[in-house]
Every structure is written in C-alpha cells, then in structure tokens.
Design a protein around this motif. Sequence first.
Motif, PDB file in Angstrom:
ATOM      1  N   GLY A  27      92.025  52.765  61.816  1.00 11.77           N
ATOM      2  CA  GLY A  27      92.797  53.978  62.066  1.00 11.77           C
ATOM      3  C   GLY A  27      93.978  54.012  61.126  1.00 11.77           C
ATOM      4  N   ASP A  28      94.382  55.194  60.750  1.00 13.20           N
ATOM      5  CA  ASP A  28      95.484  55.340  59.807  1.00 13.20           C
ATOM      6  C   ASP A  28      96.821  54.899  60.391  1.00 13.20           C
ATOM      7  N   GLY A  29      96.941  54.887  61.710  1.00  8.59           N
ATOM      8  CA  GLY A  29      98.200  54.498  62.349  1.00  8.59           C
ATOM      9  C   GLY A  29      98.443  53.007  62.274  1.00  8.59           C
ATOM     10  N   ASP A  30      97.962  52.253  63.271  1.00  9.18           N
ATOM     11  CA  ASP A  30      98.234  50.817  63.319  1.00  9.18           C
ATOM     12  C   ASP A  30      97.085  49.963  62.788  1.00  9.18           C
ATOM     13  N   MET A  31      95.995  50.578  62.341  1.00  7.60           N
ATOM     14  CA  MET A  31      94.846  49.808  61.851  1.00  7.60           C
ATOM     15  C   MET A  31      94.359  50.304  60.487  1.00  7.60           C
ATOM     16  N   PRO A  32      95.250  50.505  59.511  1.00  3.73           N
ATOM     17  CA  PRO A  32      94.794  51.009  58.216  1.00  3.73           C
ATOM     18  C   PRO A  32      93.995  49.956  57.443  1.00  3.73           C
ATOM     19  N   PHE A  33      93.243  50.417  56.471  1.00  2.00           N
ATOM     20  CA  PHE A  33      92.556  49.506  55.549  1.00  2.00           C
ATOM     21  C   PHE A  33      93.510  49.231  54.395  1.00  2.00           C
ATOM     22  N   ALA A  34      93.790  47.981  54.107  1.00  2.00           N
ATOM     23  CA  ALA A  34      94.692  47.624  53.016  1.00  2.00           C
ATOM     24  C   ALA A  34      93.958  46.866  51.906  1.00  2.00           C
ATOM     25  N   MET A  35      93.090  45.939  52.293  1.00  2.00           N
ATOM     26  CA  MET A  35      92.368  45.118  51.327  1.00  2.00           C
ATOM     27  C   MET A  35      91.239  44.395  52.051  1.00  2.00           C
ATOM     28  N   GLN A  36      90.402  43.707  51.291  1.00  2.00           N
ATOM     29  CA  GLN A  36      89.341  42.885  51.859  1.00  2.00           C
ATOM     30  C   GLN A  36      89.235  41.629  51.021  1.00  2.00           C
ATOM     31  N   TYR A  37      89.009  40.494  51.683  1.00  2.00           N
ATOM     32  CA  TYR A  37      88.738  39.267  50.940  1.00  2.00           C
ATOM     33  C   TYR A  37      87.644  38.478  51.642  1.00  2.00           C
ATOM     34  N   MET A  38      87.072  37.533  50.897  1.00  2.00           N
ATOM     35  CA  MET A  38      86.047  36.656  51.440  1.00  2.00           C
ATOM     36  C   MET A  38      86.463  35.220  51.140  1.00  2.00           C
ATOM     37  N   SER A  39      86.321  34.353  52.131  1.00  2.00           N
ATOM     38  CA  SER A  39      86.516  32.921  51.906  1.00  2.00           C
ATOM     39  C   SER A  39      85.185  32.216  52.132  1.00  2.00           C
ATOM     40  N   VAL A  40      84.933  31.190  51.354  1.00  2.00           N
ATOM     41  CA  VAL A  40      83.741  30.362  51.499  1.00  2.00           C
ATOM     42  C   VAL A  40      84.237  28.953  51.826  1.00  2.00           C
ATOM     43  N   THR A  41      83.803  28.458  52.984  1.00  2.00           N
ATOM     44  CA  THR A  41      84.315  27.187  53.503  1.00  2.00           C
ATOM     45  C   THR A  41      83.137  26.258  53.777  1.00  2.00           C
ATOM     46  N   PRO A  42      83.190  25.000  53.332  1.00  2.00           N
ATOM     47  CA  PRO A  42      82.093  24.064  53.557  1.00  2.00           C
ATOM     48  C   PRO A  42      81.866  23.749  55.041  1.00  2.00           C
ATOM     49  N   SER A  43      80.682  23.278  55.332  1.00  2.00           N
ATOM     50  CA  SER A  43      80.304  22.866  56.681  1.00  2.00           C
ATOM     51  C   SER A  43      81.290  21.844  57.232  1.00  2.00           C
ATOM     52  N   GLY A  44      81.679  22.037  58.493  1.00  2.00           N
ATOM     53  CA  GLY A  44      82.563  21.102  59.168  1.00  2.00           C
ATOM     54  C   GLY A  44      84.034  21.249  58.845  1.00  2.00           C
ATOM     55  N   GLN A  45      84.356  22.084  57.873  1.00  2.00           N
ATOM     56  CA  GLN A  45      85.758  22.264  57.493  1.00  2.00           C
ATOM     57  C   GLN A  45      86.466  23.233  58.434  1.00  2.00           C
ATOM     58  N   ILE A  46      87.754  23.001  58.588  1.00  2.00           N
ATOM     59  CA  ILE A  46      88.591  23.811  59.473  1.00  2.00           C
ATOM     60  C   ILE A  46      89.673  24.456  58.627  1.00  2.00           C
ATOM     61  N   ARG A  47      89.783  25.762  58.756  1.00  2.00           N
ATOM     62  CA  ARG A  47      90.892  26.467  58.113  1.00  2.00           C
ATOM     63  C   ARG A  47      92.032  26.483  59.122  1.00  2.00           C
ATOM     64  N   ASP A  48      93.122  25.860  58.740  1.00  2.00           N
ATOM     65  CA  ASP A  48      94.326  25.796  59.574  1.00  2.00           C
ATOM     66  C   ASP A  48      94.173  24.801  60.718  1.00  2.00           C
ATOM     67  N   ARG A  49      93.683  23.603  60.405  1.00  2.00           N
ATOM     68  CA  ARG A  49      93.510  22.542  61.401  1.00  2.00           C
ATOM     69  C   ARG A  49      94.838  22.093  62.002  1.00  2.00           C
TER      70      ARG A  49
END
Length: 173
Positions: free
Chosen positions: A46-68
């Motif tokens: 939504g244009d109010g509180d849910m606008p589209f700003a950007m998109q990214y993709m992360s590729v993370t190996p098996s068993g890895q934790i982002r922000d452990r």
Amino acid sequence: MNNKYINANEKDQLIRDVVIRQLKVHKDESGLLFETLRRDWPDVYGDGDMPFAMQYMSVTPSGQIRDREMWHVHQKQKDRFICAYGTIVTALYDARSNSPTFGKLNLFVQSPEKAEQMFMVVIPENVYHGFMVVSHEPGHLLNFPTQLYTGEDEVRQKNTLFNWDYLKDDFGL
C-alpha cells in the motif's frame, strides 16, 4: 520437534501486526512460478505504510543463521520475507513493551516446495527477526522492504532469548 512452527492458517497465533500472505505456486514440468508482490494485495502492499522501496535476495548456506548472536530490527521499516528456494525458518520476537503480544516468539517454516509453506511474512517495525536455512541446499530469501537501505534504520540487539541450535535438532542438521 522442540519448537512450535506457525503456518499460514494460524493467524490467531501471530505477533501483533505480523501479516502472512499465502502465495500460489504454479508448478509444471518447466518448474515453479509464483507472484511475489502485487499492488492489489492491500495486506502486504500500500502507498501509505506499506510502499515498495526495493527488493533484494540473499543466498545462505545450509545450517547457517542470519543474525545468530544479534537480532535484526528496524525502527521505521517493515520487511517482507519470502523463501524462493530451499527451506528457511524465520524467527520473530515481539520486544515492543506496548504490544499485547510483548514477549511472544513466532517461528515460520518457509519454502516453495510445499504449498502450505509458500507465503510472505510481513515483519513490523521494532520486531526482532532472523532466519536459519534448514534445508540441505542453500536458502534463497527475497525481501521487499518498505524503505531504501541506508543502514540508519537498522539496529542489532543481543539475542539472549532464543537458542537457534534447537532448530538443528528439529530439522536433522
């Protein structure tokens, strides 16, 4: 299983302001296709509180934790997570003292391989989050944040609340 994992049908279990949008997977001999963000989805765009700003993709190996060790949190931005390949568990913790779900933990298994696990999770401002790849192949995470990344809104908070190692047991890693 050591943990309770929430699916897209258990909306009554969600942290306040978290949104789950089930995504339709189109599968045939040529592969998978799924829509990831549409402007006619008012619950996640939504244009109010849910606008589209950007998109990214992360590729993370098996068993890895982002922000452990340190939870990830935004003060002004919402995140919209989709697992496009592999399987991830997204963990959310409500640290907002004024929230009726203060102190609640949500765990979501996300994957395009099973229809019930193919959904978008909208992560509200000030909700701690991280994810772990629980498949044997790398996990590909798409995010459609509501603000352009500058680093100014990003905060790290020490994780003393959740032991990611229990997920390894649950998924045989």
